[in-house]
Design a protein around this motif. Structure first.
Motif, PDB file in Angstrom:
ATOM      1  N   MET A 127      47.449  48.584  61.128  1.00 47.17           N
ATOM      2  CA  MET A 127      45.897  48.572  61.779  1.00 47.17           C
ATOM      3  C   MET A 127      45.180  49.212  61.465  1.00 47.17           C
ATOM      4  O   MET A 127      45.335  50.359  61.471  1.00 47.17           O
ATOM      5  CB  MET A 127      46.450  48.810  62.676  1.00 47.17           C
ATOM      6  N   LYS A 128      43.748  48.530  61.329  1.00 48.60           N
ATOM      7  CA  LYS A 128      42.394  48.979  61.253  1.00 48.60           C
ATOM      8  C   LYS A 128      41.834  49.575  62.633  1.00 48.60           C
ATOM      9  O   LYS A 128      41.811  48.389  63.476  1.00 48.60           O
ATOM     10  CB  LYS A 128      42.098  48.712  60.086  1.00 48.60           C
ATOM     11  N   ALA A 129      41.372  51.104  62.922  1.00 54.76           N
ATOM     12  CA  ALA A 129      40.140  50.290  64.331  1.00 54.76           C
ATOM     13  C   ALA A 129      38.879  50.630  63.498  1.00 54.76           C
ATOM     14  O   ALA A 129      39.009  51.721  61.739  1.00 54.76           O
ATOM     15  CB  ALA A 129      40.574  51.753  64.919  1.00 54.76           C
ATOM     16  N   ARG A 130      38.025  49.780  63.558  1.00 52.25           N
ATOM     17  CA  ARG A 130      36.462  50.508  63.018  1.00 52.25           C
ATOM     18  C   ARG A 130      35.941  50.315  64.876  1.00 52.25           C
ATOM     19  O   ARG A 130      35.752  50.125  65.819  1.00 52.25           O
ATOM     20  CB  ARG A 130      36.009  48.866  63.292  1.00 52.25           C
ATOM     21  N   ILE A 174      33.453  54.899  61.882  1.00 54.88           N
ATOM     22  CA  ILE A 174      34.652  54.974  61.608  1.00 54.88           C
ATOM     23  C   ILE A 174      35.816  54.053  60.664  1.00 54.88           C
ATOM     24  O   ILE A 174      35.868  53.591  61.973  1.00 54.88           O
ATOM     25  CB  ILE A 174      34.902  56.568  62.226  1.00 54.88           C
ATOM     26  N   GLU A 175      36.532  54.405  59.616  1.00 55.08           N
ATOM     27  CA  GLU A 175      37.378  53.753  59.722  1.00 55.08           C
ATOM     28  C   GLU A 175      38.484  54.218  59.682  1.00 55.08           C
ATOM     29  O   GLU A 175      38.554  55.419  58.797  1.00 55.08           O
ATOM     30  CB  GLU A 175      36.958  51.866  58.929  1.00 55.08           C
ATOM     31  N   ILE A 176      39.219  53.610  61.019  1.00 51.91           N
ATOM     32  CA  ILE A 176      40.986  54.820  60.899  1.00 51.91           C
ATOM     33  C   ILE A 176      42.217  53.647  60.430  1.00 51.91           C
ATOM     34  O   ILE A 176      42.271  52.639  61.552  1.00 51.91           O
ATOM     35  CB  ILE A 176      41.037  55.070  61.907  1.00 51.91           C
ATOM     36  N   ASP A 177      42.151  54.092  60.105  1.00 50.66           N
ATOM     37  CA  ASP A 177      43.967  52.632  59.780  1.00 50.66           C
ATOM     38  C   ASP A 177      45.004  53.401  59.714  1.00 50.66           C
ATOM     39  O   ASP A 177      45.477  54.735  60.052  1.00 50.66           O
ATOM     40  CB  ASP A 177      44.230  53.229  57.957  1.00 50.66           C
ATOM     41  N   SER A 226      52.193  49.099  65.150  1.00 53.67           N
ATOM     42  CA  SER A 226      51.806  47.637  65.284  1.00 53.67           C
ATOM     43  C   SER A 226      50.986  47.121  66.861  1.00 53.67           C
ATOM     44  O   SER A 226      51.156  46.367  67.321  1.00 53.67           O
ATOM     45  CB  SER A 226      52.480  46.315  64.636  1.00 53.67           C
ATOM     46  N   ASP A 227      51.325  48.394  68.181  1.00 52.28           N
ATOM     47  CA  ASP A 227      50.920  47.645  69.008  1.00 52.28           C
ATOM     48  C   ASP A 227      49.115  48.382  69.366  1.00 52.28           C
ATOM     49  O   ASP A 227      49.278  49.082  69.312  1.00 52.28           O
ATOM     50  CB  ASP A 227      51.531  49.298  70.481  1.00 52.28           C
ATOM     51  N   ARG A 228      48.697  46.946  69.105  1.00 53.17           N
ATOM     52  CA  ARG A 228      47.408  46.993  69.214  1.00 53.17           C
ATOM     53  C   ARG A 228      46.280  47.496  71.157  1.00 53.17           C
ATOM     54  O   ARG A 228      45.793  48.057  70.584  1.00 53.17           O
ATOM     55  CB  ARG A 228      46.821  45.718  69.466  1.00 53.17           C
ATOM     56  N   ALA A 229      47.402  47.418  71.871  1.00 53.94           N
ATOM     57  CA  ALA A 229      46.968  48.036  72.900  1.00 53.94           C
ATOM     58  C   ALA A 229      47.359  49.356  73.012  1.00 53.94           C
ATOM     59  O   ALA A 229      45.876  50.516  73.232  1.00 53.94           O
ATOM     60  CB  ALA A 229      47.451  47.696  74.503  1.00 53.94           C
ATOM     61  N   ALA A 230      47.939  50.076  72.567  1.00 53.77           N
ATOM     62  CA  ALA A 230      47.897  51.299  72.252  1.00 53.77           C
ATOM     63  C   ALA A 230      47.529  51.911  71.476  1.00 53.77           C
ATOM     64  O   ALA A 230      46.910  53.283  72.013  1.00 53.77           O
ATOM     65  CB  ALA A 230      49.754  51.607  72.073  1.00 53.77           C
ATOM     66  N   VAL A 281      35.173  50.751  70.061  1.00 52.01           N
ATOM     67  CA  VAL A 281      35.848  50.874  69.038  1.00 52.01           C
ATOM     68  C   VAL A 281      36.753  49.198  69.048  1.00 52.01           C
ATOM     69  O   VAL A 281      36.626  48.372  69.645  1.00 52.01           O
ATOM     70  CB  VAL A 281      37.151  51.244  70.158  1.00 52.01           C
ATOM     71  N   ASP A 282      36.854  48.734  67.916  1.00 49.35           N
ATOM     72  CA  ASP A 282      37.382  47.782  67.518  1.00 49.35           C
ATOM     73  C   ASP A 282      38.371  47.896  66.912  1.00 49.35           C
ATOM     74  O   ASP A 282      38.179  48.482  66.360  1.00 49.35           O
ATOM     75  CB  ASP A 282      36.264  46.325  66.516  1.00 49.35           C
ATOM     76  N   ILE A 283      39.649  46.978  67.137  1.00 44.32           N
ATOM     77  CA  ILE A 283      41.248  46.952  66.397  1.00 44.32           C
ATOM     78  C   ILE A 283      41.378  45.074  64.873  1.00 44.32           C
ATOM     79  O   ILE A 283      41.048  44.961  66.066  1.00 44.32           O
ATOM     80  CB  ILE A 283      42.107  47.064  66.859  1.00 44.32           C
ATOM     81  N   ASP A 284      41.468  45.992  64.740  1.00 45.58           N
ATOM     82  CA  ASP A 284      41.897  44.535  63.913  1.00 45.58           C
ATOM     83  C   ASP A 284      43.069  44.169  63.797  1.00 45.58           C
ATOM     84  O   ASP A 284      43.545  44.890  64.077  1.00 45.58           O
ATOM     85  CB  ASP A 284      41.534  44.667  62.280  1.00 45.58           C
ATOM     86  N   ALA A 285      43.376  43.416  63.552  1.00 41.65           N
ATOM     87  CA  ALA A 285      44.627  42.515  64.042  1.00 41.65           C
ATOM     88  C   ALA A 285      45.539  43.363  62.706  1.00 41.65           C
ATOM     89  O   ALA A 285      45.144  43.832  61.703  1.00 41.65           O
ATOM     90  CB  ALA A 285      44.925  41.148  63.760  1.00 41.65           C
ATOM     91  N   PRO A 286      46.855  43.549  62.605  1.00 40.80           N
ATOM     92  CA  PRO A 286      47.944  43.962  61.074  1.00 40.80           C
ATOM     93  C   PRO A 286      47.621  43.382  60.468  1.00 40.80           C
ATOM     94  O   PRO A 286      48.111  42.045  60.495  1.00 40.80           O
ATOM     95  CB  PRO A 286      48.628  44.330  61.755  1.00 40.80           C
TER      96      PRO A 286
END
Lengths: 81, 81
Positions: free
Chosen positions: A1-4, A42-45, A49-53, A76-81
């Motif tokens: 999962m990637k967080a932007r 910042i991008e964090i890998d 797979s728990d998007r809310a967590a 914070v934006d979380i991309d789907a895995p």
């Protein structure tokens, strides 16, 4: 999962780096520039797979390390895995 | 009109700042972090209403000042006025 993550100065906070960019662009001949604001991206890998967590965890990272909540906002934006 | 610019390192380019963030987050007890990349985020308020001209102009700014095309990619998004 990637967080932007976008970290930007709050409105009204002085941004000398943005000011310097605006001046440099005008010096290079660009016109019509009203304002420039510089922030961090910042991008964090992340494992898992728990998007809310993941979103909770990344917001916690922002509050504790990545942003200064006194003068900065973060998004914070979380991309789907 | 507002231009939103993301400047990121190209794949394969060493990112010591991202590495430092990853180490610091692990030191704070966050787990599951595979990789961190840090880039720049720049917002420019532009006069005028010609979207295509604004995009050309901002891409030119990126090539000349905001990014180092040898090691960095940039992405330009123009908001409607």
């Amino acid at each position: 999962m990637k967080a932007r993550i976008h970290v930007t100065f709050k409105a009204g906070v002085h941004d000398p780096q943005g000011k310097a960019i605006a001046n440099a662009l005008q010096g290079l001949g660009f016109s019509g520039i009203d304002a420039v604001r510089q922030g961090k991206y910042i991008e964090i890998d992340l494992a898992g797979s728990d998007r809310a967590a993941a979103e909770r965890s990344v917001k916690d990272m922002c509050a504790k390390l990545l942003a200064n909540p006194v003068i900065e906002n973060y998004r914070v934006d979380i991309d789907a895995p």
